[in-house]
Design an enzyme around this catalytic site. Structure first.
Site, PDB file in Angstrom:
ATOM      1  N   VAL A 292      24.292  69.665  45.745  1.00 26.38           N
ATOM      2  CA  VAL A 292      24.830  69.065  46.966  1.00 26.38           C
ATOM      3  C   VAL A 292      24.220  67.677  47.136  1.00 26.38           C
ATOM      4  O   VAL A 292      23.308  67.290  46.406  1.00 26.38           O
ATOM      5  CB  VAL A 292      24.553  69.947  48.215  1.00 26.38           C
ATOM      6  CG1 VAL A 292      25.157  71.333  48.023  1.00 26.38           C
ATOM      7  CG2 VAL A 292      23.072  70.057  48.516  1.00 26.38           C
TER       8      VAL A 292
ATOM      9  N   ASN B 174      13.513  57.474  38.757  1.00 28.55           N
ATOM     10  CA  ASN B 174      13.968  56.750  39.939  1.00 28.55           C
ATOM     11  C   ASN B 174      12.836  56.060  40.678  1.00 28.55           C
ATOM     12  O   ASN B 174      13.055  55.043  41.329  1.00 28.55           O
ATOM     13  CB  ASN B 174      14.731  57.693  40.872  1.00 28.55           C
ATOM     14  CG  ASN B 174      16.173  57.871  40.421  1.00 28.55           C
ATOM     15  OD1 ASN B 174      16.671  57.113  39.592  1.00 28.55           O
ATOM     16  ND2 ASN B 174      16.842  58.874  40.947  1.00 28.55           N
TER      17      ASN B 174
ATOM     18  N   GLU C 194      22.263  64.195  48.529  1.00 31.80           N
ATOM     19  CA  GLU C 194      20.824  63.973  48.731  1.00 31.80           C
ATOM     20  C   GLU C 194      20.448  63.990  50.213  1.00 31.80           C
ATOM     21  O   GLU C 194      20.210  62.946  50.835  1.00 31.80           O
ATOM     22  CB  GLU C 194      20.404  62.647  48.109  1.00 31.80           C
ATOM     23  CG  GLU C 194      20.316  62.664  46.602  1.00 31.80           C
ATOM     24  CD  GLU C 194      19.124  63.457  46.102  1.00 31.80           C
ATOM     25  OE1 GLU C 194      18.017  62.910  46.002  1.00 31.80           O
ATOM     26  OE2 GLU C 194      19.318  64.658  45.812  1.00 31.80           O
TER      27      GLU C 194
ATOM     28  N   GLU D  78      15.390  65.434  33.785  1.00 30.23           N
ATOM     29  CA  GLU D  78      14.010  65.550  34.252  1.00 30.23           C
ATOM     30  C   GLU D  78      13.821  66.974  34.771  1.00 30.23           C
ATOM     31  O   GLU D  78      14.495  67.389  35.712  1.00 30.23           O
ATOM     32  CB  GLU D  78      13.723  64.555  35.377  1.00 30.23           C
ATOM     33  CG  GLU D  78      13.542  63.125  34.918  1.00 30.23           C
ATOM     34  CD  GLU D  78      13.211  62.190  36.066  1.00 30.23           C
ATOM     35  OE1 GLU D  78      12.332  61.334  35.894  1.00 30.23           O
ATOM     36  OE2 GLU D  78      13.846  62.295  37.132  1.00 30.23           O
TER      37      GLU D  78
ATOM     38  N   HIS E 183      16.962  67.484  37.176  1.00 32.57           N
ATOM     39  CA  HIS E 183      17.639  66.258  37.551  1.00 32.57           C
ATOM     40  C   HIS E 183      18.470  65.754  36.378  1.00 32.57           C
ATOM     41  O   HIS E 183      17.957  65.122  35.454  1.00 32.57           O
ATOM     42  CB  HIS E 183      16.610  65.203  37.986  1.00 32.57           C
ATOM     43  CG  HIS E 183      17.216  63.871  38.289  1.00 32.57           C
ATOM     44  ND1 HIS E 183      16.541  62.683  38.107  1.00 32.57           N
ATOM     45  CD2 HIS E 183      18.450  63.530  38.749  1.00 32.57           C
ATOM     46  CE1 HIS E 183      17.317  61.680  38.435  1.00 32.57           C
ATOM     47  NE2 HIS E 183      18.489  62.160  38.822  1.00 32.57           N
TER      48      HIS E 183
ATOM     49  N   SER F 201      17.551  63.917  42.919  1.00 31.60           N
ATOM     50  CA  SER F 201      17.067  62.776  42.141  1.00 31.60           C
ATOM     51  C   SER F 201      15.835  62.137  42.770  1.00 31.60           C
ATOM     52  O   SER F 201      15.172  61.314  42.136  1.00 31.60           O
ATOM     53  CB  SER F 201      18.167  61.725  42.000  1.00 31.60           C
ATOM     54  OG  SER F 201      18.602  61.298  43.276  1.00 31.60           O
TER      55      SER F 201
END
Length: 361
Positions: A34, A134, A36, A96, A84, A63
């Site tokens: 879903v 990120n 962020e 990740e 991720h 993320s």
């Protein structure tokens, strides 16, 4: 068009759709994807914790968000990990695998095994805002955003970094991903820098409904049947915003664009290593070469730093501090220590490997 009709039909036959979350109850692995928003993700995990069978791995595709906060909502934190997937997930190979505070070895091993089985490259990382990729991206992007306020045109930023070897320029990437996505992430990010210039250009465009390709306008213009092209309105919007913020515009050379973006990337990577969010410089390089289009011939940002020489890297960061202030330009202690000792990040990695220091990650 990548599959023939029989292969496409077989792929569809392997998928079952449902409009109820209860259908996930018999799954061995659930990947939540879903948007962020921590509250929404916690709500989903609260339900998954009740619905899913004991021992099922519950993975979040977040993320940036706190995996431990998401895991706590499930009531079975040992089963929760981050997975991720990088966008677009059908193309990008990097995943990740995020280790939460209570993630079990079994859950982590399962996530990594599944990632490998579907042709991905899993890299285990620690929990913290943005994880490895990120978090470093925000340092890299911070500088390109500041330089646009200082006078660099969006297309000039992209051109300089593509000529360095990046697969795409950061502004083109933002338009592709959707500028609203990062805008919403930053609204959720309570600990972001208290700096009115921070990502102000991207946020301004998002506030104006310029979300990138999806809306036909972002940093660039997108018209049906034609390639993206510079939008003459954007430099004017940036100029007015720079004036409002008291930023004096000037000519920004391509060399400065590359230097500031890559130095910021390396410095943040070194901090991530010191904090144990990444196990090794090589892991960071795998993340950036496979998830962000860093030029493979340069080996990844941390390998590239070694090729420059860490004494030169630290000296350049200190030069940036003289020109732009120490707020963002204090060299990571790890870089300073290694430079003073005449050593490389590769030496640090080898030393940790001999001592068994990679086990925790």
């Amino acid at each position: 068009g990548r599959l023939d009709a029989a292969a496409a039909a077989a792929a569809r036959d392997r998928i079952q759709g449902s409009l109820t979350l209860a259908a996930a109850g018999s799954a061995d692995l659930v990947v939540e994807a879903v948007f962020e928003n921590l509250a929404v993700k916690r709500e989903v995990f609260g339900r998954l914790g009740q619905i899913c069978r004991p021992g099922a791995v519950l993975a979040t595709n977040t993320s940036t968000l706190d995996v431990d906060a998401i895991a706590a909502a499930a009531g079975r934190a040992e089963d929760v990990v981050g997975m991720h997937f990088f966008s677009p997930a059908n193309v990008m190979r990097l995943v990740e695998v995020v280790r939460g505070r209570d993630s079990s070895r079994e859950a982590l091993a399962t996530a990594e095994a599944v990632a490998k089985r579907i042709g991905k490259i899993p890299v285990r990382v620690g929990n913290g805002f943005g994880f490895v990729g990120n978090r470093m991206l925000y340092a890299y992007g911070r500088e390109k955003e500041l330089m646009m306020l200082e006078g660099a045109r969006p297309e000039a930023v992209d051109k300089a970094l593509v000529e360095f070897g990046m697969a795409m320029g950061p502004n083109a990437v933002g338009d592709l991903a959707g500028l609203d996505v990062g805008f919403n992430v930053r609204k959720e990010w309570a600990a972001k820098p208290d700096d009115p210039r921070f990502y102000r250009v991207s946020d301004l465009l998002a506030e104006l409904g310029r979300f990138g390709q999806k809306s036909g306008r972002g940093f660039y213009l997108y018209e049906p049947g034609s390639d993206r092209r510079p939008d003459p309105e954007v430099p004017e919007l940036i100029r007015a915003e720079a004036e409002r913020l008291g930023v004096k515009q000037r000519e920004v050379e391509p060399g400065e664009i590359v230097s500031r973006c890559i130095l910021a990337l390396v410095n943040e990577g070194a901090r991530i290593l010191e904090e144990g969010i990444a196990a090794s410089p090589a892991d960071i390089d795998v993340v950036w070469c496979n998830g962000y289009g860093f030029p493979r011939h340069r080996g990844g940002p941390m390998f590239y730093a070694d090729t420059l020489g860490l004494d030169a890297v630290v000296s350049s960061i200190r030069d940036c501090a003289k020109l732009h202030g120490k707020r963002y330009w204090t060299p990571a202690p790890l870089l300073v220590r290694l430079a003073d000792e005449g050593r490389r990040l590769a030496d640090w990695q080898a030393e940790r490997a001999r001592a068994g220091g990679d086990d925790e990650a």
